[in-house]
Scaffold this active site. Structure first.
Site, PDB file in Angstrom:
ATOM      1  N   ARG A  74       0.867  -1.180   0.000  1.00 36.35           N
ATOM      2  CA  ARG A  74       0.000   0.000   0.000  1.00 36.35           C
ATOM      3  C   ARG A  74       0.904   1.230   0.000  1.00 36.35           C
ATOM      4  NH1 ARG A  74      -2.844   2.796   4.442  1.00 36.35           N
ATOM      5  NH2 ARG A  74      -4.795   3.736   3.689  1.00 36.35           N
ATOM      6  N   ASN A 150      -7.107   7.972   2.693  1.00 34.85           N
ATOM      7  CA  ASN A 150      -6.684   7.375   3.953  1.00 34.85           C
ATOM      8  C   ASN A 150      -7.442   7.989   5.129  1.00 34.85           C
ATOM      9  OD1 ASN A 150      -4.603   5.806   5.600  1.00 34.85           O
ATOM     10  ND2 ASN A 150      -4.316   7.870   6.404  1.00 34.85           N
ATOM     11  N   GLU A 151      -7.974   7.116   6.007  1.00 36.40           N
ATOM     12  CA  GLU A 151      -8.606   7.544   7.268  1.00 36.40           C
ATOM     13  C   GLU A 151      -9.377   8.850   7.074  1.00 36.40           C
ATOM     14  OE1 GLU A 151      -5.517   7.501  10.244  1.00 36.40           O
ATOM     15  OE2 GLU A 151      -5.101   5.368   9.941  1.00 36.40           O
ATOM     16  N   HIS A 218      -8.469  -0.020  10.045  1.00 40.34           N
ATOM     17  CA  HIS A 218      -7.125   0.109  10.593  1.00 40.34           C
ATOM     18  C   HIS A 218      -7.169  -0.273  12.066  1.00 40.34           C
ATOM     19  CE1 HIS A 218      -5.961   3.229   7.264  1.00 40.34           C
ATOM     20  NE2 HIS A 218      -6.350   2.057   6.784  1.00 40.34           N
ATOM     21  N   TYR A 220      -5.536  -0.452  15.543  1.00 40.74           N
ATOM     22  CA  TYR A 220      -4.514  -0.003  16.497  1.00 40.74           C
ATOM     23  C   TYR A 220      -5.059  -0.210  17.908  1.00 40.74           C
ATOM     24  CZ  TYR A 220      -1.949   1.836  12.485  1.00 40.74           C
ATOM     25  OH  TYR A 220      -1.260   1.955  11.311  1.00 40.74           O
ATOM     26  N   GLU A 247      -4.256  -1.270   7.729  1.00 44.90           N
ATOM     27  CA  GLU A 247      -3.130  -0.879   8.580  1.00 44.90           C
ATOM     28  C   GLU A 247      -3.290  -1.553   9.940  1.00 44.90           C
ATOM     29  OE1 GLU A 247      -2.438   3.250   9.268  1.00 44.90           O
ATOM     30  OE2 GLU A 247      -2.711   3.833   7.168  1.00 44.90           O
ATOM     31  N   TRP A 276       1.582  -1.491   9.074  1.00 44.18           N
ATOM     32  CA  TRP A 276       2.146  -0.137   8.998  1.00 44.18           C
ATOM     33  C   TRP A 276       3.425  -0.123   9.832  1.00 44.18           C
ATOM     34  CZ3 TRP A 276       0.663   4.130   6.223  1.00 44.18           C
ATOM     35  CH2 TRP A 276       1.409   5.291   6.466  1.00 44.18           C
TER      36      TRP A 276
END
Length: 531
Positions: A74, A150-151, A218, A220, A247, A276
């Protein structure tokens, strides 16, 4: 008119009354929960993110990412929030992906944190950027996925919201003639902790006349337990919608992601994932680098986990069939005559006889284990030689080697070599100092722990020990191999940071958890070196 022709015309007329499905996708496409290639073969993304827009000169990273086992990358792009990536530059990125047999996920980073972060672009602005690149993207549908933004939303409510803005962006791309597989990111900085993408993904998919959208979450700190991870993945599986983990990391400022569950669940469910990120992180999240300073020979602990660990990239990635992957199911022959030489207190030189394969050997995995214990990947080599570093004095190790080919097949392992490192006298000494960088309710980050060679000669390795307060636990580390016995923590150098010239220093860090309200910190940092 013959009876045969009349019957044929009647059949055609009847068929014309049958409702036809939405037009078939060109190139990569979704089918239910899967991503398929144009020939119908399933494709599961396994790879990483590369911050190209800030490190445009690091073009060798594409080959290094492929050599690490990835089948996809990516790539971060910008249309103006940062230095814009031009059509010529993007064409070069696509060429590098194809040259290295990688599926290329191109993402526009300008939208990151819209509504919460100053300077962020809208999804509509992102689509304008993609339309400006149409000349270099058309015809690449077999190789390129367009990740619109992105995001694209932070945590603040904005109008139009995620569902409306994302549907409009996909529709506008299709109206402009894009036939690519489109990837869309979740709101809440990609983590979708409010469940907006989860609950409205079907609406966005229905807005696409080509029904060719894959959703990206994503993972996290929001995903720090197995229950949270499996519940989110279950929702998409139950809905029959395609999802990738675009991610994720092993640590983050908002908590400690459960990367083991993320990897294991992605593997068991056949979901794609992209960690990531390759290198170049800053702003306090340098621990997310997978290699140090873009050097593929210097994998960080996170890089080792992602690429070489259980359910990681090397073990699970399969090259896209557009590049010839999948057609080669025969593994290489086993490497032979593995032998060790030049054994010291901290390293050993290994050599072996090359493997053979119909399509060519692309590299070797070097496996290491203690005298008793399981083998794990200790490093990779493109040749038939490898120097194992960061070993402990007077310790017995076992080594094996296996080969890899371009399709991701691995050979049987070589013979086993057992060796014992020489005794280390401890060198001339070193010091270790530590700083608690940040704290939150249930944990803290200690960074940097600075190791300095105070002796008169170079060292080949170092060991730092310290004591955790009662109830504290290490939850992650970087730039050191960390082990825990009771409350005693031992941190040892990795292959790339053990050698220190006199007065030279290196750093590592770790994250720890503690009981709520406890503000104590580790004590008793001591250091020893190997000559």
């Amino acid at each position: 008119m013959s009876m045969r022709i009349a019957a044929l015309l009647t059949l055609l007329a009847a068929l014309s009354l049958v409702p036809q499905p939405a037009s078939a996708a060109t190139g990569l496409r979704v089918s239910g929960t899967q991503i398929l290639e144009a020939n119908g073969s399933p494709f599961v993304m396994r790879g990483t993110n590369h911050a190209h827009t800030w490190y445009a000169s690091r073009t060798s990273s594409f080959a290094a990412i492929k050599a690490a086992g990835a089948n996809a990358v990516r790539v971060v792009l910008s249309g103006g929030r940062w230095t814009p990536n031009t059509a010529d530059d993007v064409a070069g990125v696509i060429a590098l992906c194809k040259q290295n047999r990688l599926i290329c996920v191109l993402e526009n980073h300008d939208t990151t944190g819209y509504g919460e972060q100053s300077g962020a672009y809208t999804l509509d602005q992102a689509v304008t950027y993609w339309i400006g690149l149409k000349s270099v993207l058309t015809g690449q549908e077999n190789h390129v996925v367009v990740n619109i933004g992105n995001e694209p939303f932070g945590n603040n409510a904005v109008t139009p919201g995620w569902t409306q803005a994302t549907s409009a962006a996909v529709t506008r791309l299709r109206e402009a003639g894009f036939e690519h597989l489109v990837m869309v990111d979740a709101p809440n900085w990609g983590q979708d902790w409010q469940g907006v993408m989860r609950d409205n993904a079907a609406t966005v998919l229905a807005a696409d006349p080509r029904r060719n959208v894959v959703f990206s979450v994503h993972m996290y700190g929001v995903y720090d337990t197995a229950a949270e991870i499996t519940a989110y993945l279950d929702a998409f599986r139950t809905a029959g919608l395609p999802l990738v983990i675009g991610e994720f990391g092993h640590l983050h400022s908002d908590g400690d992601p459960d990367e083991d569950t993320i990897l294991a669940q992605a593997r068991s469910r056949g979901l794609g994932y992209l960690g990531w990120s390759w290198s170049g992180n800053g702003g306090g999240v340098e621990y997310l680098d997978q290699v140090t300073s873009f050097d593929p020979a210097r994998l960080t602990p996170w890089g080792e986990r992602l690429f070489n660990g259980a359910d990681g990239v090397r073990a699970t990635a399969r090259e896209a069939t557009i590049y010839g992957g999948g057609s080669d199911t025969g593994p290489p022959t086993a490497p032979a005559n593995l032998a060790a030489s030049g054994v010291t207190a901290s390293q050993a030189a290994l050599s072996w006889t090359a493997s053979t394969d119909d399509t060519g050997v692309t590299g070797y995995d070097v496996l290491r284990a203690a005298a008793t214990g399981s083998f794990a990947v200790a490093g990779t080599s493109a040749t038939t030689r490898f120097t194992a570093t960061g070993l402990s004095p007077s310790t017995t190790y076992r080594f094996q080697v296996r080969a890899r080919d371009a399709a991701g097949n691995t050979s049987p392992v070589s013979n086993t070599v057992t060796l014992t490192t020489t005794g280390g006298s401890g060198g001339d000494g070193c010091t270790a100092t530590a700083t608690v960088q940040s704290r939150w309710g249930s944990g803290y980050v200690v960074q940097p722990v600075t190791v300095t060679n105070t002796g008169d000669s170079a060292t080949t390795g170092w060991t730092v020990t310290f004591t955790l307060p009662a109830g504290h636990t290490v939850t992650g580390s970087w730039n050191a191999a960390v082990s825990v016995s009771g409350q005693t923590v031992t941190a040892r150098n990795l292959a790339y940071n053990g050698r220190l010239a006199p007065d030279a220093a290196t750093t590592f860090g770790f994250q720890a958890g503690h009981p709520t309200g406890d503000t104590s910190a580790p004590i008793g940092y001591s250091c020893a070196t190997a000559p």
